[in-house]
Design an enzyme around this catalytic site. Structure first.
Site, mmCIF file in Angstrom:
data_model
loop_
_atom_site.group_PDB
_atom_site.id
_atom_site.type_symbol
_atom_site.label_atom_id
_atom_site.label_comp_id
_atom_site.label_asym_id
_atom_site.label_seq_id
_atom_site.Cartn_x
_atom_site.Cartn_y
_atom_site.Cartn_z
ATOM 1 N N ARG A 1 36.344 48.112 45.981
ATOM 2 C CA ARG A 1 37.233 46.990 45.635
ATOM 3 C C ARG A 1 38.131 46.764 46.850
ATOM 4 O O ARG A 1 38.929 47.648 47.200
ATOM 5 C CB ARG A 1 38.052 47.303 44.386
ATOM 6 C CG ARG A 1 39.137 46.281 44.121
ATOM 7 C CD ARG A 1 39.712 46.356 42.731
ATOM 8 N NE ARG A 1 38.791 45.797 41.756
ATOM 9 C CZ ARG A 1 39.153 45.363 40.544
ATOM 10 N NH1 ARG A 1 40.417 45.434 40.165
ATOM 11 N NH2 ARG A 1 38.256 44.859 39.713
ATOM 12 N N GLN B 1 31.540 41.612 37.366
ATOM 13 C CA GLN B 1 32.154 40.863 36.277
ATOM 14 C C GLN B 1 31.172 39.830 35.733
ATOM 15 O O GLN B 1 30.997 39.668 34.520
ATOM 16 C CB GLN B 1 33.428 40.164 36.787
ATOM 17 C CG GLN B 1 34.128 39.343 35.731
ATOM 18 C CD GLN B 1 34.720 40.204 34.640
ATOM 19 O OE1 GLN B 1 35.483 41.119 34.915
ATOM 20 N NE2 GLN B 1 34.380 39.931 33.390
ATOM 21 N N HIS C 1 33.144 38.660 42.612
ATOM 22 C CA HIS C 1 33.277 39.716 41.592
ATOM 23 C C HIS C 1 31.957 39.773 40.805
ATOM 24 O O HIS C 1 31.900 39.464 39.620
ATOM 25 C CB HIS C 1 34.455 39.394 40.672
ATOM 26 C CG HIS C 1 34.984 40.569 39.901
ATOM 27 N ND1 HIS C 1 34.466 41.847 40.020
ATOM 28 C CD2 HIS C 1 35.997 40.660 38.987
ATOM 29 C CE1 HIS C 1 35.135 42.653 39.224
ATOM 30 N NE2 HIS C 1 36.062 41.970 38.586
ATOM 31 N N ASP D 1 40.715 32.640 34.352
ATOM 32 C CA ASP D 1 41.158 33.858 35.037
ATOM 33 C C ASP D 1 42.609 33.611 35.452
ATOM 34 O O ASP D 1 43.087 32.462 35.396
ATOM 35 C CB ASP D 1 40.249 34.109 36.260
ATOM 36 C CG ASP D 1 40.631 35.371 37.042
ATOM 37 O OD1 ASP D 1 41.336 36.245 36.484
ATOM 38 O OD2 ASP D 1 40.233 35.482 38.222
ATOM 39 N N CYS E 1 38.189 37.276 32.182
ATOM 40 C CA CYS E 1 37.769 38.571 32.738
ATOM 41 C C CYS E 1 38.813 39.657 32.515
ATOM 42 O O CYS E 1 38.486 40.834 32.602
ATOM 43 C CB CYS E 1 37.457 38.430 34.218
ATOM 44 S SG CYS E 1 38.856 37.820 35.177
ATOM 45 N N ARG F 1 31.346 45.243 30.601
ATOM 46 C CA ARG F 1 31.379 45.733 31.986
ATOM 47 C C ARG F 1 30.644 47.078 32.077
ATOM 48 O O ARG F 1 29.904 47.329 33.029
ATOM 49 C CB ARG F 1 32.843 45.921 32.442
ATOM 50 C CG ARG F 1 33.677 44.640 32.492
ATOM 51 C CD ARG F 1 33.169 43.705 33.561
ATOM 52 N NE ARG F 1 33.086 44.350 34.838
ATOM 53 C CZ ARG F 1 34.111 44.514 35.697
ATOM 54 N NH1 ARG F 1 35.294 44.004 35.395
ATOM 55 N NH2 ARG F 1 33.948 45.119 36.857
HETATM 56 N N1 CP Z 1 38.186 42.274 35.167
HETATM 57 C C1 CP Z 1 38.528 43.260 36.002
HETATM 58 O O1 CP Z 1 37.939 43.436 37.070
HETATM 59 O O2 CP Z 1 39.572 44.033 35.590
HETATM 60 P P1 CP Z 1 40.281 45.200 36.395
HETATM 61 O O3 CP Z 1 41.083 44.550 37.515
HETATM 62 O O4 CP Z 1 41.157 45.892 35.394
HETATM 63 O O5 CP Z 1 39.243 46.110 36.975
HETATM 64 N N1 NVA Z 2 40.897 36.868 40.378
HETATM 65 C C1 NVA Z 2 41.495 38.121 39.970
HETATM 66 C C2 NVA Z 2 40.533 38.916 39.163
HETATM 67 C C3 NVA Z 2 41.078 40.206 38.620
HETATM 68 C C4 NVA Z 2 40.048 40.995 37.852
HETATM 69 C C5 NVA Z 2 41.945 38.891 41.205
HETATM 70 O O1 NVA Z 2 41.229 38.883 42.212
HETATM 71 O O2 NVA Z 2 43.039 39.465 41.166
#
Ligand code: CP
Ligand code: NVA
Length: 302
Positions: free
Chosen positions: A102, A132, A129, A220, A259, A287
Site C-alpha cells: 500500500r 477492492q 485499488h 468513496d 469501499c 475483500r
Molecule cells: N477499503 C479499504 O481499502 O479499506 P482500508 O483502508 O481499511 O484497508
Molecule cells: N480513495 C481512498 C480509498 C480508501 C480505501 C483513499 O485512497 O484514501
C-alpha cells in the site's frame, strides 16, 4: 484454476478470463468451498498508509490458506531512513513468497514488482485499488448474479477506487457511469485506454440524471489519504454528489456500495449506509474471499 497471474499491480494485469476465474473462485470460497493449502508460503504486507480492511483481510486470507503473513510499515522500517525501494523489494523477496504493498506512489509498486522476484500485489496506491474492485465485482455477483448490462453509477471523486472500477469495465460487461464535477474527473488517458479495450465508461455531471435507471450506486471518500490539506475545498466542490435518501429514491431499488471507510454525512448519509439497499458490509467481507482467490492463483502457478 489456470492463470498466468504473476503480479497484480493494476486490474488490467488480468485478462478477462482470469478475472472471471478469480470471481468464480472467490464466490465458491465465500460459499464454503475448501481453500487450497500453502503451509510453506509467507505473505508480506508493506503499508505506507493506514488500513483496516485491506490489512486484516489479507492476513486472514493468508491464515485461512494455511500460509503465514508479516506486516511492516514504512515508519518502522529502513524505508523511513531512505533505503531504496528496489533494495527493500529484493531483500523481502528473499524471505517471502508474495508482497502486498500500500503506497503513496504507483511507481513504488511497479518498481517493487521489477525487483522483488516474487509476486507483488497492489493493496492501494495513489492510482489504483484493484483488490477492492475484485471484491466489488464479487459483491455484484453475490447480490445481482450477473455483470452484463448492469448500470453502475459512481458518484464523487474520480480517484484510485474509480480507476480500478474503470479498468473492470474493460474486463466485464458493465456500464460504468462517472458522476462528479469538473476538476474531479478520472484520468482521461485511463478512460481512453479502457474504451479502446471495449469498456463502456461515460460521464454524466447531473446526479439525478446519472442515477436514474441505475442498478448500483457507488461512492468513496471525497478526500483520499494524502489529500488531507484539500479536504475543505473537496467538501465544498463535491457537496451535491452525496448519496442520500433523496438521490436514492431517484435510483429506485439500486444497491449501494462504498469501499469504506466512510465519512458519514459527507459522501453518504448515515441512513443510506444503514439502509436496506446498502451492501457495504458484504462488500467489506468479500475483500477476504477475493484476496484468498488472488493468493491461491498466485501461489498455484508455480
Ligand atoms: N477499503 C479499504 O481499502 O479499506 P482500508 O483502508 O481499511 O484497508
Ligand atoms: N480513495 C481512498 C480509498 C480508501 C480505501 C483513499 O485512497 O484514501
Amino acid at each position: 484454476m489456470t492463470t498466468r497471474l504473476r503480479h497484480l499491480t493494476r486490474l488490467l494485469d488480468l485478462e478477462r478470463a482470469e478475472l472471471a476465474a478469480l470471481i468464480e473462485r472467490a464466490d465458491a470460497l465465500r460459499q464454503g468451498a475448501e481453500p487450497r493449502r500453502f503451509p510453506d508460503k509467507i505473505l508480506g504486507l508493506v503499508f505506507e498508509k493506514p488500513s483496516t480492511r485491506t490489512r486484516i483481510s489479507f492476513e486472514a486470507a493468508a491464515f485461512r490458506l494455511g500460509a503465514g503473513s508479516v506486516f511492516m510499515t514504512q515508519r518502522d522500517s529502513q524505508l523511513q531512513r531512505g533505503e531504496p525501494v528496489r533494495d527493500t523489494a529484493r531483500v523481502l523477496g528473499r524471505y517471502l513468497d508474495a508482497l502486498a504493498l500500500r503506497t503513496f506512489a504507483q511507481e513504488t509498486i511497479e518498481e517493487s514488482a521489477r525487483y522483488a522476484g516474487v509476486p507483488v500485489i497492489n493493496a492501494l496506491s495513489d492510482r489504483y485499488h484493484p483488490c477492492q474492485t475484485i471484491a466489488d465485482l464479487l459483491t455484484l455477483q453475490q447480490h445481482l448474479g450477473r455483470f452484463e448490462g448492469l448500470r453502475l453509477v459512481y458518484l464523487g471523486d474520480g480517484n484510485n477506487v474509480f480507476a480500478s472500477l474503470a479498468e473492470a469495465a474493460a474486463l466485464v460487461d458493465i456500464d460504468l457511469v462517472f458522476c462528479g464535477p469538473e476538476g474531479y474527473d478520472p484520468d482521461p488517458d485511463l478512460v481512453a485506454e479502457v474504451r479502446e479495450l471495449g469498456g463502456r465508461v461515460t460521464t454524466i455531471r447531473d446526479p439525478e440524471q446519472a442515477v436514474a435507471g441505475a442498478d448500483v450506486l457507488y461512492t468513496d471518500v471525497w478526500t483520499s489519504m494524502g489529500q488531507e490539506e484539500e479536504s475543505e475545498r473537496r467538501r465544498r466542490d463535491l457537496a451535491s454528489y452525496q448519496i442520500n435518501r433523496d438521490l436514492l429514491s431517484v435510483a429506485g431499488d439500486a444497491l449501494v456500495l462504498h469501499c469504506l471507510p466512510a465519512h458519514r454525512g459527507e459522501e453518504i448519509t448515515d441512513d443510506v449506509i444503514e439502509g436496506a439497499q446498502s451492501r457495504v458490509f458484504d462488500q467489506a467481507e468479500n475483500r477476504m474471499w477475493a484476496q484468498m482467490a488472488v493468493l491461491e492463483a498466485i501461489w498455484s502457478r508455480e
